[in-house]
Design a protein around this motif. Structure first.
Motif, PDB file in Angstrom:
ATOM      1  N   GLN A  71       0.823  -1.207   0.000  1.00 34.14           N
ATOM      2  CA  GLN A  71       0.000   0.000   0.000  1.00 34.14           C
ATOM      3  C   GLN A  71       0.861   1.263   0.000  1.00 34.14           C
ATOM      4  O   GLN A  71       0.539   2.267  -0.642  1.00 34.14           O
ATOM      5  N   LYS A  72       1.991   1.197   0.689  1.00 30.38           N
ATOM      6  CA  LYS A  72       2.880   2.347   0.760  1.00 30.38           C
ATOM      7  C   LYS A  72       3.824   2.443  -0.450  1.00 30.38           C
ATOM      8  O   LYS A  72       4.706   3.289  -0.489  1.00 30.38           O
ATOM      9  N   GLY A  73       3.664   1.508  -1.389  1.00 27.20           N
ATOM     10  CA  GLY A  73       4.495   1.546  -2.603  1.00 27.20           C
ATOM     11  C   GLY A  73       5.928   1.108  -2.356  1.00 27.20           C
ATOM     12  O   GLY A  73       6.845   1.492  -3.090  1.00 27.20           O
ATOM     13  N   MET A  74       6.148   0.318  -1.316  1.00 31.14           N
ATOM     14  CA  MET A  74       7.526  -0.049  -0.951  1.00 31.14           C
ATOM     15  C   MET A  74       8.018  -1.321  -1.637  1.00 31.14           C
ATOM     16  O   MET A  74       9.174  -1.692  -1.495  1.00 31.14           O
ATOM     17  N   ILE A  75       7.109  -2.012  -2.357  1.00 32.83           N
ATOM     18  CA  ILE A  75       7.512  -3.282  -2.996  1.00 32.83           C
ATOM     19  C   ILE A  75       7.293  -3.153  -4.507  1.00 32.83           C
ATOM     20  O   ILE A  75       6.189  -2.852  -4.961  1.00 32.83           O
ATOM     21  N   ASP A  76       8.354  -3.398  -5.270  1.00 34.64           N
ATOM     22  CA  ASP A  76       8.225  -3.334  -6.734  1.00 34.64           C
ATOM     23  C   ASP A  76       7.742  -4.651  -7.313  1.00 34.64           C
ATOM     24  O   ASP A  76       7.036  -4.666  -8.322  1.00 34.64           O
ATOM     25  N   LEU A  77       8.202  -5.744  -6.738  1.00 41.99           N
ATOM     26  CA  LEU A  77       7.887  -7.057  -7.306  1.00 41.99           C
ATOM     27  C   LEU A  77       8.032  -8.132  -6.243  1.00 41.99           C
ATOM     28  O   LEU A  77       8.666  -7.922  -5.217  1.00 41.99           O
ATOM     29  N   VAL A  78       7.424  -9.280  -6.548  1.00 37.53           N
ATOM     30  CA  VAL A  78       7.529 -10.443  -5.662  1.00 37.53           C
ATOM     31  C   VAL A  78       8.123 -11.594  -6.471  1.00 37.53           C
ATOM     32  O   VAL A  78       7.762 -11.784  -7.638  1.00 37.53           O
TER      33      VAL A  78
END
Ligand code: MRU
Length: 379
Positions: A251-258
């Motif tokens: 939600q905070k935009g801290m993850i680009d990909l998994v």
């Protein structure tokens, strides 16, 4: 017995990944790192007893789909090596040992794939050979499986890194990427550089990744205990997070990909992996982030049309209710402890294999890979 983890320091000097020797067959015995004690203690176990290997797989002393397959193949070799009877009784004895191995854990198909390969190797030489020649053939098959899985990891790491360069070409002009991974898919799970974690290690070395978020992976903490252990050794920046905090980070935009691994992938791309993987995939889809699966072809099961057909292991409730042997819940707490979940193919952006990257529609792209490689067929 304890020993220090063997590492390939030269690998690091060459800019390659550090290696931990998690499984070694030498002088007719198998040595494996007991992962239950990590990261607190590095305990190595030596055995010539295939039943001890079965126990190690059941208890997760040995774990991770590719490593389970490798260990099962070596256990098959140990079983023949220990046989003291006449040749007339060998086949029955060996088939029984393989069925005991098959019963160790139900979800990771690498186990059944490895025992099928051991059975086929046995039958190739059985008629014309004495017992010691048969034992040699089974051991050679195990060594071939081991060596190939290590090479597969390198190929997966290369293809995965190329994929990140392609899919994130724009972002990479501005900054490096943050990646979330789940469970442990590295050297400890594969004997090689790793699958999902192998991609992460390689992409980090090539300057594509800034930081890894490692979800703890309740209840047995493969993320918090094992992936962190590997990332420490590799000196890759990471932060451990509670499984339940991943949504907030998205939600905070801290993850680009998994990127995650897999225990079994059905013909349509539906993927069984460590419990919690599906939740990460749903979060990734909701937040419009890429969700990749990385796995060798030994993890594919073309005999199953979709994920619903995959048998999901349920484990003891005490794994949830006790922490390091100490009960933390009311006595008799009823527990439902699924060890894996299914991520539907529709939530997966790409599947990275040693033969390249499969894209949706996976039924078609995986069938194409299957046509090129016989290893997809588990008989
Ligand atoms: O229960 P485990 O620790 O054996 O589960 C392992 C996983 O779910 C891994 O993600 C999977 O086996 C891939 S390992 C390369």
């Amino acid at each position: 017995m304890q020993a220090s983890v063997a590492r390939c320091k030269a690998c690091k000097a060459q800019g390659k990944s550090l290696m931990i020797q998690v499984i070694v067959f030498e002088n007719k015995r198998l040595t494996y790192l007991d992962q239950r004690f990590l990261p607190l203690k590095e305990v190595f176990v030596h055995t010539k007893d295939y039943r001890k290997v079965i126990e190690a797989i059941k208890t997760l002393a040995i774990r991770g789909a590719p490593l389970i397959g490798i260990a099962a193949a070596y256990a098959a070799a140990l079983a023949v090596q220990a046989y003291k009877g006449k040749k007339s009784g060998l086949k029955r004895y060996f088939y029984h040992a393989l069925s005991e191995l098959d019963a160790a854990r139900p979800t990771a198909v690498n186990l059944f794939w490895a025992t099928a390969r051991a059975r086929a190797a046995f039958n190739r030489v059985y008629e014309q050979s004495d017992i010691s020649t048969i034992a040699k053939a089974i051991l050679e098959e195990a060594e071939a499986i081991h060596q190939k899985e290590v090479q597969n990891c390198d190929a997966i790491a290369r293809h995965g890194t190329e994929l990140l360069r392609r899919d994130f070409a724009h972002q990479l002009l501005q900054r490096r990427l943050t990646v979330l991974t789940h469970c442990n898919t590295g050297t400890l799970a594969t004997g090689g550089i790793g699958t999902a974690l192998g991609v992460i290690k390689q992409a980090y070395l090539e300057g594509l990744i800034e930081k890894v978020f490692v979800s703890e992976t309740r209840p047995l903490l493969q993320g918090l205990r094992l992936t962190t252990f590997e990332l420490e050794k590799e000196e890759i920046p990471y932060q451990a997070i509670a499984d339940s905090s991943a949504g907030f980070l998205f939600q905070k935009g801290m993850i680009d990909l998994v990127i995650t691994g897999a225990d079994r992938i059905a013909a349509n791309g539906d993927t069984a992996n460590k419990i919690g993987t599906y939740t990460h995939a749903v979060n990734a889809a909701f937040h419009k982030r890429k969700f990749y699966v990385a796995a060798p072809l030994s993890t594919f099961d073309a005999t199953l049309s979709c994920g619903e057909e995959i048998l999901i292991e349920q484990r003891a409730g005490t794994e949830l209710t006790s922490i390091y042997g100490r009960n933390v819940a009311p006595q008799k707490t009823p527990v439902l402890n699924y060890a894996f979940d299914i991520t539907p193919a529709t939530l997966i952006s790409s599947i990275i294999t040693e033969r390249g990257v499969a894209e949706p529609d996976f039924k078609t792209s995986l069938a194409q890979i299957a046509a090129e490689t016989k290893v997809l067929h588990h008989d």
